[in-house]
Design a protein around this motif. Sequence first.
Motif, short mmCIF file in Angstrom:
data_model
loop_
_atom_site.label_atom_id
_atom_site.label_comp_id
_atom_site.label_asym_id
_atom_site.label_seq_id
_atom_site.Cartn_x
_atom_site.Cartn_y
_atom_site.Cartn_z
N THR A 99 -5.36 -5.52 -3.93
CA THR A 99 -6.54 -6.34 -4.19
C THR A 99 -6.17 -7.76 -4.62
O THR A 99 -7.05 -8.54 -4.97
CB THR A 99 -7.41 -5.69 -5.27
N ASP A 100 -4.89 -8.10 -4.59
CA ASP A 100 -4.49 -9.48 -4.89
C ASP A 100 -5.04 -10.45 -3.86
O ASP A 100 -5.23 -11.63 -4.15
CB ASP A 100 -2.97 -9.60 -4.94
N VAL A 101 -5.27 -9.96 -2.63
CA VAL A 101 -5.90 -10.80 -1.61
C VAL A 101 -7.36 -10.39 -1.48
O VAL A 101 -7.75 -9.27 -1.80
CB VAL A 101 -5.18 -10.68 -0.25
N LYS B 294 -10.29 -0.24 7.56
CA LYS B 294 -10.82 -0.55 8.89
C LYS B 294 -9.74 -0.44 9.96
O LYS B 294 -10.01 -0.02 11.08
CB LYS B 294 -11.40 -1.97 8.90
N LEU B 295 -8.53 -0.84 9.60
CA LEU B 295 -7.43 -0.85 10.55
C LEU B 295 -6.72 0.49 10.66
O LEU B 295 -5.87 0.68 11.53
CB LEU B 295 -6.41 -1.92 10.15
N GLY B 296 -7.05 1.41 9.76
CA GLY B 296 -6.31 2.67 9.73
C GLY B 296 -4.89 2.51 9.28
O GLY B 296 -3.99 3.26 9.68
N VAL B 297 -4.65 1.54 8.40
CA VAL B 297 -3.30 1.22 7.91
C VAL B 297 -3.15 1.77 6.50
O VAL B 297 -4.02 1.57 5.64
CB VAL B 297 -3.06 -0.30 7.92
N GLU B 298 -2.04 2.44 6.28
CA GLU B 298 -1.71 2.94 4.95
C GLU B 298 -0.51 2.18 4.40
O GLU B 298 0.24 1.56 5.16
CB GLU B 298 -1.43 4.44 5.01
N SER B 299 -0.35 2.25 3.09
CA SER B 299 0.77 1.56 2.45
C SER B 299 2.09 2.01 3.06
O SER B 299 2.31 3.20 3.29
CB SER B 299 0.77 1.84 0.95
N ALA B 300 2.97 1.05 3.36
CA ALA B 300 4.30 1.26 3.96
C ALA B 300 4.25 1.42 5.47
O ALA B 300 5.31 1.47 6.11
CB ALA B 300 5.06 2.42 3.34
N ASP C 207 0.38 -8.62 2.80
CA ASP C 207 -0.58 -8.11 1.82
C ASP C 207 -1.95 -7.99 2.48
O ASP C 207 -2.45 -8.95 3.09
CB ASP C 207 -0.68 -9.07 0.62
N ILE C 208 -2.55 -6.80 2.36
CA ILE C 208 -3.82 -6.49 3.02
C ILE C 208 -4.76 -5.88 1.99
O ILE C 208 -4.36 -5.00 1.21
CB ILE C 208 -3.61 -5.48 4.17
N HIS C 209 -6.00 -6.32 1.97
CA HIS C 209 -6.98 -5.75 1.05
C HIS C 209 -7.31 -4.33 1.48
O HIS C 209 -7.34 -4.02 2.68
CB HIS C 209 -8.25 -6.61 1.04
N PRO C 210 -7.58 -3.42 0.52
CA PRO C 210 -7.88 -2.03 0.87
C PRO C 210 -9.02 -1.86 1.88
O PRO C 210 -8.97 -0.98 2.74
CB PRO C 210 -8.24 -1.41 -0.48
N GLN C 211 -10.04 -2.72 1.80
CA GLN C 211 -11.15 -2.62 2.77
C GLN C 211 -10.65 -2.85 4.19
O GLN C 211 -11.02 -2.13 5.12
CB GLN C 211 -12.24 -3.63 2.43
N ASP C 212 -9.83 -3.88 4.36
CA ASP C 212 -9.32 -4.19 5.68
C ASP C 212 -8.35 -3.12 6.15
O ASP C 212 -8.31 -2.77 7.34
CB ASP C 212 -8.63 -5.56 5.67
N ALA C 213 -7.56 -2.58 5.21
CA ALA C 213 -6.62 -1.52 5.58
C ALA C 213 -7.36 -0.30 6.10
O ALA C 213 -6.94 0.32 7.09
CB ALA C 213 -5.74 -1.17 4.37
N GLY D 51 -10.68 -9.75 4.14
CA GLY D 51 -10.62 -10.71 5.24
C GLY D 51 -9.43 -11.63 5.18
O GLY D 51 -9.19 -12.39 6.12
N ASP D 52 -8.66 -11.58 4.08
CA ASP D 52 -7.47 -12.42 3.92
C ASP D 52 -6.20 -11.59 3.99
O ASP D 52 -6.17 -10.43 3.55
CB ASP D 52 -7.49 -13.15 2.56
N LEU D 53 -5.15 -12.20 4.49
CA LEU D 53 -3.80 -11.63 4.47
C LEU D 53 -2.86 -12.64 3.85
O LEU D 53 -3.12 -13.84 3.87
CB LEU D 53 -3.31 -11.33 5.90
#
Length: 881
Positions: A645-647, A619-625, A611-617, A650-652
């Motif tokens: 947004t459950d996390v 920054k990482l260039g990561v999309e769902s799946a 689980d990754i917060h949208p802000q961190d995703a 900065g948290d995973l």
Amino acid sequence: MPGAGCKETRSTCPYCGTGCGVLLRPDGVGGLAVRGDPDHPANRGRLCSKGLALGETVGLQGRLLAPQVQGRETDWDSALDLIAAKFRQAAEQYGPDSVGFYLSGQMLTEDYYVANKLMKGFLGSANIDTNSRLCMASTVAGHKRAFGTDTVPGTYDDLEQADLIVLVGSNLAWCHPVLYQRILAAREKRGTKLVVIDPRRTASCDQADMHLKLRAGSDVALFNRLLAGLYEGGALDADYLSNVNGLGEALEAAFAADAAPTGLSGNEITAFCDLWLRTEKVVTIFSQGVNQSTSGADKVNAILNCHLAAGRIGKPGCGPFSVTGQPNAMGGREVGGLANMLACHMDLENSSHRDAVQEFWGAPAMPDRAGLKAVDLFRAAGDGRLKALWIIHTNPAVTMPEADVVAAAIKACEFTVVSDITAATDTARLADVLLPAAAWAEKDGTVTNSDRTISRQRAVLPPPGQARADWDILADAGRRMGWAKAFDYQTPAQIFREHAALSGLAGSFGLDFDISGLGGLSIQEYDGMAPVRWPVSRARQGGRFFADGRFFHPDCKARMMPVRHRAPAATPDRRFPLRLNTGRIRDQWHTMTRTGQAARLSGHLAEPFADIHPQDARKLGVESADLVRLHNTHGQAVLRARITTDVQPGDLFAPIHWTGETAPSARIDTLVAAAIDPVSGQPESKAAVVAAERWQAAWYGFAVSCRPMAPQADYWAVARTEAGYRAELAGQAPLTDPEATGRDLFAMPEAEVQMMTDSCKGIARLALFQDGEIMAALFTAPGPVAVSRDYLAGLPGASAAGVLTGVPAGDQPDPGPVVCACFSVGANTILHAIESGGLMSVGDVGAALHAGTNCGSCRPDIAELLARHPFQQAAEQDGFG
């Protein structure tokens, strides 16, 4: 129906520490019908999804059926003679501390008792620890510091009698669903308030009045603020505090504390403190989010301080309540299964206690100091100090922190024995000797749940092959080591009687654990024993502890501890900027040795994820799946990204369940550092630091098969289905020959193949047939594969045209991902019912489909489906929501 006329047998569920009663009926062909026991005080007939599926986990596929030495089958005499010789030789040549046992909360109390007696009393070492060290050691330490002994003060009945329940570091809705349902029932009946304290939003927040999303590891700062608030609000109980030492020092630490580490606003903290202060009947439930920390014991004592200061302990509806993660974590603590404990809550370093136990056992030697706790035990195995190690019913090569280091240590140990039900675990593959153990439903004994209730586990199926009960294996080994009289056990009833009699000695020292009233049970009485809460003695029968202000320190007073916030051992930095939290998911258990056999339990979350917060995703260039690689200095893991947004930013969060057998890239404990609490020895499993990056794959795949698969991809994760197996796959090198890849994956070189490729889009789809039936199918693409997974998972063994489309034809149902595992109800089924039936609430869905009406742990998911459905949104806009 075979077995329909068989009498039901009362037993106990082998999963969490709730200790639910179950009724078992063999079906006559090796299977088992399971339902909740309406007369058991823990669950009153309810079971969670895992408990309901127990009958689907008793098959013999993958079972270890005979002893093995160096991978070759042998007989029991040869295996046990070798074990006895190796352990005796090591103890005599290198000293008793050159040997060790690593046990499990899956063991029954009788098994635990024999192991503890053999190691501490006869081999003469305290090097016996358990995976409960990873689970509840901080609670044990906190209890002992505050109360003088490891006592859970209250009972489950307090959940129905409290006016406020605070969940701290506990996703009770998923990890102890039956207890959570008891709380919700009380909430509906009497308006019980619910507060959840957790860095992430979990299913337990669905019904909460307040969710305090504090920063990881900051519980002490929050409860110090509460203690100060209790003083400022005049809520201290002066009369009760006459039985408590340390108030001044604890208050001084609390007032010196800063609440800033929590990350909570002043208004949030004030609202929580005011609610706690003005509510007399408060139960604080805590679990792994508190325990699994380098300050875990201090967190426990911070919670206990508040209950002691306000006198809210030991009374109906009041008290701190530790919920255990394993079915017999409590029983293991009772027999002294931890390296720093003696049997029956006696103290290993107390000479009077030690001498009494040694005399009772007729033991030749007793250690006078604590042995190696789990982390140090495996370090000793790796560096050569430990010459012989016996691991029973646990998988430390996956579950220990720095799991790769632990796996290497087990491999390096001169002589390792593993007792388990299967040879197919990461740990079993490293053993010199494998012993086939009886599984749940094949063995007899007792377990103790989180509220001190002792229940019987009863055998209803015969052990397959040469499998034997753990107590029987251990006792036989003890006899072969030369202690025939001490280990001359023929039944678990004998062991239980001895354990109960020994507890009478503890009672004579004025200790809490005394079940001597059960010491005279006949075999028939033991067989028929009903659930009973300890203590059971002439002096006391069950009930709560500490309402009378009498504790188990020498002065009979409790001790409040001055505790101060300490940040987690690892701090995010530029190299490793993200905080990793680990934990369980709803329908799986530990490393899935059992739950992985039940297809419906894999339907909800079939693949490891982060689980990754949208802000961190972003920054990482990561999309769902996408697949994401987490890494630090200890190891790495590749997981499917879930953006949520459950996390917090900065948290995973990642689950703990996957292994080298099911998803070798997802062994998450390779990322957890072996940093431990200095008081309890419990590792910090909730606050590792990692870096993350998108894992670049050249191709992705999804496969289904009627047979086990043998993936060779860089990334893969396999799960059971009703029709066979499903797998997610990905590779970093281009896929040049999809047909050859599929045939190798499915081991079906002669099957008829249908294939469709699009070289421009990089898509390939193939299906393998035999006699007109689908045997397997593989779908590959340059990105995450878009197909109807749950529909495809049901096709192997069926005749289906158009399989290569990856979606059902118009007249075929696609239930979608499983939402309710209890009744196997999928998301699409629920959405269709919402639309066609005009369903407006979770209750409506339950009435129409039964979903959410059993353990209730899927109700938040159903609520989410309702909330996002256009029909519901329109109704809310029109004022009907």
